[in-house]
Design an enzyme around this catalytic site. Sequence first.
Site, PDB file in Angstrom:
ATOM      1  N   SER A 233       0.839  -1.202   0.000  1.00  0.00           N
ATOM      2  CA  SER A 233       0.000   0.000   0.000  1.00  0.00           C
ATOM      3  C   SER A 233       0.874   1.252   0.000  1.00  0.00           C
ATOM      4  O   SER A 233       2.061   1.192  -0.328  1.00  0.00           O
ATOM      5  CB  SER A 233      -0.928  -0.019   1.221  1.00  0.00           C
ATOM      6  OG  SER A 233      -1.897   1.007   1.128  1.00  0.00           O
ATOM      7  N   ASN A 234       0.336   2.396   0.346  1.00  0.00           N
ATOM      8  CA  ASN A 234       1.108   3.650   0.410  1.00  0.00           C
ATOM      9  C   ASN A 234       0.556   4.518   1.534  1.00  0.00           C
ATOM     10  O   ASN A 234      -0.367   4.122   2.237  1.00  0.00           O
ATOM     11  CB  ASN A 234       1.059   4.374  -0.938  1.00  0.00           C
ATOM     12  CG  ASN A 234      -0.378   4.679  -1.344  1.00  0.00           C
ATOM     13  OD1 ASN A 234      -1.078   5.433  -0.674  1.00  0.00           O
ATOM     14  ND2 ASN A 234      -0.827   4.064  -2.424  1.00  0.00           N
ATOM     15  N   TYR A 235       1.114   5.731   1.687  1.00  0.00           N
ATOM     16  CA  TYR A 235       0.800   6.560   2.854  1.00  0.00           C
ATOM     17  C   TYR A 235      -0.440   7.458   2.689  1.00  0.00           C
ATOM     18  O   TYR A 235      -0.687   8.299   3.539  1.00  0.00           O
ATOM     19  CB  TYR A 235       1.992   7.462   3.181  1.00  0.00           C
ATOM     20  CG  TYR A 235       3.201   6.720   3.689  1.00  0.00           C
ATOM     21  CD1 TYR A 235       3.173   6.095   4.924  1.00  0.00           C
ATOM     22  CD2 TYR A 235       4.365   6.653   2.942  1.00  0.00           C
ATOM     23  CE1 TYR A 235       4.276   5.412   5.404  1.00  0.00           C
ATOM     24  CE2 TYR A 235       5.478   5.973   3.408  1.00  0.00           C
ATOM     25  CZ  TYR A 235       5.421   5.359   4.641  1.00  0.00           C
ATOM     26  OH  TYR A 235       6.515   4.688   5.112  1.00  0.00           O
TER      27      TYR A 235
END
Length: 414
Positions: A215-217
């Site tokens: 995933s990412n932030y």
Amino acid sequence: MKGKNIILGVSGGIAAYKTPQIVRLLKKAGANVRVALTASAGRFVSELSLATVSGEAVCREMFPPADIPGTDFTRHISLGEWADALVIAPATANTLARLAAGLCDDMLSACFITLRPGKPVLIFPAMDGQMYRSASVQRNVATLAAGGCTVFEPESGDLASGQCGTGRMADPGIIANRIGAALQAARPDSLLAGLQVVVTAGPTREKIDGVRFVSNYSSGKMGFAVARAARERGADVRLITGPVHLETPEGVERIDVESACQMHDAAKPFYPICAVFIAAAAVADYRPEMPYEGKLKKNEHQMQLLLVRNPDIIAEFGAQKRTGQLAVGFALETSEGLAYAHRKLDEKHLDLVAFNTYDRKTSGFEVDTNSLTLIDRNHRETSLPPMQKTDAARMLLDHVEQLIAAAGNGETER
Ligand code: PMT
């Protein structure tokens, strides 16, 4: 403000003595003002002063005595429906708690609950500094802000308690200016009013196995701000979001998804019917080819994960959009960003791209602010300074409206 209907809700704090001056300034600017006073506010400011400056009876009781002929027994609903904006100044700790909890037992809280979706609510807390910093007040402020209210941090200075700290209500002139700005941003005459707008937001999660993902932030803040701002302008908004911890903006239809493929499936039915598609989500470009059902066990020293491409949602919409439909993308890069954003504009057939950098402090993922460079379909750049994501969203929508206006004037589209 000319001709706008404003409710000023006054709750019981010492700053209430400043409210007749707020009413005078709003009236001078051409607004129609009705005042809703809580029971304790009447101990700090006189009903007669407020009625005199507003030229209207002050509302206190939700249900006035039945023996008064001609009494309007539905005014607890009708006043909220009448208003273009609700301003609560001063907002005490008690009033913040009652609004956050959804209580509806006086005219002020009834106006809050019956206000039409998209109409601005401006809250000016004022109280002792220690009270303001307390966990319960901060929690209620956060709940109201997450529900779409604009809550203004009180000012610092001398307080009625004799102490010095944060808790003072802003001067009436500042409050009147903020009301004017909010009404302008709400713009009921917006070209987005009544249009179907789809916004994607947040990250996607791509499963590695039953307990892990790529995933990412992304926090979803930027996309949610865009959805809220579009709703404020009267658009019919669908917000398709990855996993985030944010409240749904008032009046917005939210569709929760987890992976890029799910976001793609949720978005597709709207391609033919939406007027504007705004992609603020940080969609994973790749996903593990074969997610494992249970939890992968470790055994070898190395493990290879084969990733396959995800569908590019905004590019797919951009490629098939009809005349009049608009595709708006975001671009986040850590290097050579601007040139890349120009390329994305063409490759994905976008009408507008909002380029943001990621510096972990003022721009990009997670933070409340963003510095955007907007690039329109003719590759004209507009650089915006760092600002709250809510304001950046409004500036973005101003540009979207310019594109809608240009289309109405027969200017070329992609
Ligand atoms: O959520 P926040 O914490 O508030 O942070 C906001 C943000 C940084 C996530 C947001 O402002 C932003 O920049 N979103 C897009 C980030 C991104 O993924 O950029 P990109 O360059 O990879 O993608 C370009 C565009 O294509 C984006 O509009 C993206 O939504 C879209 N895209 C990308 C891949 C894909 N498979 N489908 C898409 O629709």
